[in-house]
Design an enzyme around this catalytic site. Structure first.
Site: not given
Ligand code: ACM
Length: 474
Positions: A136, A274-275, A341, A366-368, A211, A416-418
């Protein structure tokens, strides 16, 4: 009635009067792979004479073992150091073929030992896919021999923003701590083998063409401003710095993917999608020329072209392309598996377009996202997904026809680990929501939330025994 707590609950469990008295129920059970069961099916039959585990494949036999180990925890002490095992019958098979969890090791690197523990957790819940988000903007985590700077440079960021990122934020406070790490090929082979022994496929993700800031930092010629030296992104959000659409960049990515395929035997390979902002393509002469050559109406359509070029490496080796749901809008290959997603509705769109779909909607899995009151929970990205909401998740959108429903090949939860610095934070966000998720992925009968909680309480001890953190029940 003995206290039997199997998670996820099997499709059929019946308990008879009586007990099997044995010195060792695990060693004493008979196991067989048989031809009269489907490859995913298994049975457990415990009579006063003993226990028999049968399954249609080695994978299904592993599921039988996992369920059986949880079942025999209900045994009671008997005379002469023996135990009395309840007489039970289980008939079971999963509802979905793809029962996954995505782990982002790019935003925060996770030690190999912890990745192995996550695999243990997946196996405990009879899940079968670890989607490994390896690259990423904030870090590149897979060793690539052809391009050593991807990890020498791209695996490290000078520091990390502090606190919660808000929309449009440009000014940041930093922690002053260099962060990074990567997995060598040997370490990745070990992870893949450890997972395979437990019936789990590791699906690698190389997220592209967006990304990619860490890679562009390592090799500026991959970017749209090759004269500029970027840095590995020290804050979150979406980067405008995406790959350029030069032939040399296509070749670079293909070389990377060939090495990735050598490490990961998975039939599925995730290429992100994505994005991906197209502002830099709109301004780039090279991209404008390519767009004109290809007769594309908009620069954003270059994403579909780029993905199709690099996906040739997958096709050469008979691997299936997987991508986030934006891929549906970029003219991607028809046989791409789409991971929905942005919403469950995006999954409907993908299925109606004829794609196989993995349901991973942010509003449910989404477990974040927060799982309790943000005022008292650790800092998270937002949202609200308490345990009960995961338990109530309906994997298949109701609006689909029977033929479209058949395209929903499974479901996946995301970490997602931000805002998760290490294993302790990941465990807290993952569990026990993953336990509820596993019920939906397996297709356990929905009885009541209270019944689930009654099984979950003793199950938490099993998670504890694996040495993984979890959020205590309210
Ligand atoms: C994502 O959450 N950008 C796949």
């Amino acid at each position: 009635m003995p206290d039997i707590a199997i998670v996820p609950a099997p499709h059929e469990l019946t308990v008879d009067e009586g007990r099997w008295i044995t010195a060792d129920p695990i060693a004493g059970a008979v196991r067989d792979v048989v031809e009269n069961l489907d490859a995913t099916e298994y049975r457990i039959d415990i009579s006063t004479d003993g226990a028999r585990l049968t399954a249609g494949s080695e994978d299904a036999l592993r599921h039988a073992e996992t369920t059986y180990a949880q079942l025999v925890e209900a045994a009671e002490p008997a005379e002469h150091g023996k135990v009395a095992v309840p007489l039970a019958h289980v008939a079971d098979a999963p509802r979905f073929g793809w029962r996954g969890m995505m782990l982002d090791v790019a935003r925060h690197f996770m030690p190999k030992e912890f990745v192995l523990r996550v695999i243990d957790v997946l196996a405990l819940h009879r899940l079968n896919v670890l989607h490994f988000h390896l690259t990423d903007d904030q870090g590149w985590r897979v060793e690539i021999e052809a391009y050593p700077k991807l990890t020498e440079v791209g695996a490290w960021r000078e520091h990390t923003m502090v606190g919660k990122m808000s929309h449009g934020q440009t000014d940041f406070e930093y922690d002053g701590i260099r962060h990074g790490g990567f997995y060598t090929k040997d370490e990745l082979w070990e992870i893949v083998a450890y997972a395979a022994e437990r019936g789990i496929t590791v699906v690698p993700e190389i997220d592209l063409p967006g990304h990619m800031q860490a890679a562009i930092t390592a090799y500026p010629e991959l970017g749209n401003h090759p004269d500029q030296q970027l840095s590995v992104r020290p804050y979150w959000g979406i980067s405008d710095d995406v790959l350029n659409v030069n032939d040399a960049t296509v070749e670079f990515v293909k070389t990377v993917l060939r090495e990735v395929l050598e490490i990961f035997p998975s039939p599925y390979v995730h290429l992100g999608g994505d994005e991906c902002p197209s502002v830099q393509w709109a301004e780039s002469e090279v991209a404008q020329k390519r767009q004109a050559e290809l007769g594309l109406d908009e620069p954003g359509q270059l994403q579909g072209w780029f993905t199709a070029q690099v996906a040739e490496v997958l096709a050469e080796q008979g691997r299936r392309l997987v991508g986030w749901d934006e891929m549906v809008e970029t003219d991607c290959p028809k046989d791409a598996v789409i991971m929905a997603w942005r919403s469950a509705q995006r999954g409907e769109v993908a299925a109606k377009a004829g794609h196989e779909v993995v349901m991973a909607p942010c509003e449910s899995v989404y477990f974040d996202y927060y799982q309790g009151d943000p005022a008292t929970e650790p800092l998270a990205i937002g949202g609200d997904i308490p345990l009960r909401k995961v338990y109530d998740f309906e994997v298949i959108p109701a609006a689909l026809s029977a033929a479209e429903q058949a395209l929903i090949v499974g479901t996946q939860c995301q970490i997602w680990t931000e805002y998760m610095e290490g294993p302790e934070q990941v465990g807290y966000m993952l569990l026990p929501r993953l336990s509820a998720f596993a019920e939906r992925a397996w297709g356990s009968p929905k009885t009541s939330y209270d019944e689930f909680l009654a099984r979950l309480r003793p199950h938490l001890k099993r998670i504890e025994n694996l040495g993984v953190n979890y959020r205590p029940l309210d």
